[in-house]
Design an enzyme around this catalytic site. Structure first.
Site, PDB file in Angstrom:
ATOM      1  N   TYR A 139       0.900  -1.109  -0.096  1.00 23.69           N
ATOM      2  CA  TYR A 139       0.020  -0.011  -0.111  1.00 23.69           C
ATOM      3  C   TYR A 139       0.807   1.299   0.118  1.00 23.69           C
ATOM      4  CZ  TYR A 139      -4.414  -2.238   0.941  1.00 23.69           C
ATOM      5  OH  TYR A 139      -5.680  -2.990   0.896  1.00 23.69           O
ATOM      6  N   LYS A 189       3.664 -15.360   3.420  1.00 24.19           N
ATOM      7  CA  LYS A 189       3.784 -16.178   2.299  1.00 24.19           C
ATOM      8  C   LYS A 189       5.217 -16.509   2.237  1.00 24.19           C
ATOM      9  CE  LYS A 189       2.399 -17.999  -1.673  1.00 24.19           C
ATOM     10  NZ  LYS A 189       1.655 -19.231  -1.614  1.00 24.19           N
ATOM     11  N   ASP A 224      -2.402 -18.342   1.782  1.00 25.21           N
ATOM     12  CA  ASP A 224      -3.242 -19.036   0.960  1.00 25.21           C
ATOM     13  C   ASP A 224      -4.039 -20.370   1.761  1.00 25.21           C
ATOM     14  OD1 ASP A 224      -0.797 -20.274   0.993  1.00 25.21           O
ATOM     15  OD2 ASP A 224      -0.833 -21.202  -1.032  1.00 25.21           O
ATOM     16  N   ASP A 248      -6.181  -7.052   4.454  1.00 30.42           N
ATOM     17  CA  ASP A 248      -7.316  -6.607   3.808  1.00 30.42           C
ATOM     18  C   ASP A 248      -7.978  -7.288   3.171  1.00 30.42           C
ATOM     19  OD1 ASP A 248      -8.759  -4.382   2.574  1.00 30.42           O
ATOM     20  OD2 ASP A 248      -7.650  -4.976   0.644  1.00 30.42           O
ATOM     21  N   ASP A 252     -11.940  -9.179   4.660  1.00 30.69           N
ATOM     22  CA  ASP A 252     -13.179  -9.282   3.913  1.00 30.69           C
ATOM     23  C   ASP A 252     -13.636 -10.770   3.963  1.00 30.69           C
ATOM     24  OD1 ASP A 252     -13.328  -6.360   3.061  1.00 30.69           O
ATOM     25  OD2 ASP A 252     -13.965  -6.993   1.190  1.00 30.69           O
TER      26      ASP A 252
HETATM   27  C1  IPM Z   1     -10.332  -1.581   3.905  1.00 33.04           C
HETATM   28  C2  IPM Z   1     -10.552  -0.854   2.661  1.00 33.04           C
HETATM   29  C3  IPM Z   1      -9.287  -0.015   2.178  1.00 33.04           C
HETATM   30  C4  IPM Z   1      -8.229  -0.901   2.140  1.00 33.04           C
HETATM   31  C5  IPM Z   1      -9.569   0.626   0.719  1.00 33.04           C
HETATM   32  C6  IPM Z   1     -11.102   1.394   0.593  1.00 33.04           C
HETATM   33  C7  IPM Z   1      -8.601   1.450   0.411  1.00 33.04           C
HETATM   34  O1  IPM Z   1     -10.729  -1.865   1.584  1.00 33.04           O
HETATM   35  O2  IPM Z   1     -10.198  -0.819   4.850  1.00 33.04           O
HETATM   36  O3  IPM Z   1     -10.307  -2.639   4.211  1.00 33.04           O
HETATM   37  O4  IPM Z   1      -7.717  -1.561   1.303  1.00 33.04           O
HETATM   38  O5  IPM Z   1      -7.409  -0.802   3.318  1.00 33.04           O
HETATM   39 MG    MG Z   2     -10.804  -3.835   2.545  1.00 33.71          MG
END
Ligand code: IPM
Ligand code: MG
Length: 360
Positions: A139, A189, A224, A248, A252
């Site tokens: 990032y 990884k 993975d 990240d 999710d």
């Molecule tokens: C998160 C989001 C952000 C990230 C995006 C919106 C830049 O997905 O906070 O997880 O990737 O960190």
């Molecule tokens: Mg995210």
């Protein structure tokens, strides 16, 4: 007690959900005799529209001078075509860096009453925290888009970690694990990436550096495999510590174990200064302004703010209990509604009101 809170509504549903979090905080203030002062600041797409940049200096200044920051969400199709530094997400990354928010704690907890909303048939007990490194890795590494000698378009991003960056996030994870079951998975990884091999080495060195950490069981897991284990048997996890991009993605994935991304709060903390609290979900432009958003991740993020930034443990627990009660009574926003008997759909503002009412 008086606290100054910077509020970044941002874009899309970010605006609606921060309104609900404020309602809940105001009830807490009234009930426990606190004073919460809010200062609204611009970030993301709305800041691009109004000031030309996604993170105005004024926003950074106000956040730095606050006791904590509440953040809704940023982004939307309107701003998707701009250059990288003029996208709403650049504002989010910018504020994380400006405040030194290196540790992002993402609790993934399945409420018993939401077991039906979990993607797994027999979920078991799901209660873990993903500790995501937040201001390093791909990032923030060197990147470039260019045309190479052969005329091909090319681009790269660099995943770079320094030992001290790994050490401080490992310590944050161990500290948390000491308050929980003491079981830490470090996800990397290391079979491929140099940055992961350093990660693994430093995490283990940090583990043995402090006798207090001897109580902690530390295991490594390749990312993975971790992605697979999260859906195969999530009950094995307590604390997961991992680098920015892996965190990240895995968070999710883990969010759907709780029923919806709309249930996942997060806290981003720095070494000493101000903390920032935001839901893990995005700005959901498709449902923005329709009173359909789930404000619970935002409300639970506000609870994390009370606990971690203001030492208000009882007040945070009261909010979490109120959320659980509202769910137990059958109220659901669209994202967690599965048509079960005894449940019904409510809008974003009704959900906020219900949490307030259940705070007693
Ligand atoms: C998160 C989001 C952000 C990230 C995006 C919106 C830049 O997905 O906070 O997880 O990737 O960190
Ligand atoms: Mg995210």
């Amino acid at each position: 007690m008086k606290k100054n809170i910077a509020v970044i509504g941002g874009d899309g549903i970010g605006v609606e959900i921060t309104v609900e979090a404020r309602k809940v905080l105001n009830k807490i203030a009234a009930k426990f005799n606190y004073e919460f002062n809010y200062t609204d600041v611009l970030m993301g797409g709305i800041a691009i529209d109004e000031t030309g940049v996604p993170l105005p200096d004024e926003t950074v200044k106000v956040c730095k001078n606050s006791d904590a920051v509440l953040l809704g969400a940023v982004g939307g199709p309107k701003w998707d075509t701009g250059p990288g530094h003029l996208r709403p997400e650049a504002g989010l990354l910018g504020i994380r860096a400006a405040l030194g928010l290196f540790a992002n704690l993402r609790p993934v907890k399945l409420f018993d009453v939401l077991a039906d909303a979990c993607v797994l048939k027999n979920p078991g007990k799901i209660d873990m925290v993903i500790v995501r490194e937040l201001i390093g890795g791909a990032y923030f590494g060197k990147r470039e888009t260019y045309t190479d000698d052969s005329g091909a378009r090319a681009a790269y991003d660099t995943m770079l970690y320094r030992d001290w960056e790994i050490e401080r996030i490992a310590k944050a994870a161990f500290k948390l694990a000491l308050k929980r079951s003491g079981n830490v998975y470090s996800v990397d990884k290391a079979n491929v990436l140099d940055s992961s091999r350093l990660w693994r080495e430093v995490v283990h060195a940090t583990h043995t550096s402090n006798p207090e950490y001897a109580k902690i069981t530390l295991s490594d897991m390749l990312v993975d495999n971790a992605a697979m284990q999260l859906v195969r048997d999530p009950s094995q996890f307590d604390v997961i510590v991992t680098e920015n991009l892996f965190g990240d993605i895995l968070s999710d994935e883990a969010s759907v174990l709780t029923g919806s991304l709309g249930m996942l709060p997060s806290a981003s903390v720095s070494e000493s200064g101000v903390g920032l609290y935001e839901p893990c979900h995005g700005s959901a432009p498709d449902i923005a302004g329709q009173n359909k958003a789930n404000p619970l991740a935002m409300i639970l993020s506000a609870a994390m703010m009370l606990r971690l930034s203001f030492d208000m443990d009882a007040e945070a627990a009261a909010i979490e209990a109120a959320v659980e009660q509202v769910l137990a009574k059958g109220f659901r926003t669209g994202d967690i509604y599965r048509g079960l008997e005894g449940t019904r759909v409510v809008g974003c503002s009704e959900m906020g009101d219900l949490v307030v009412d259940n705070l007693g």
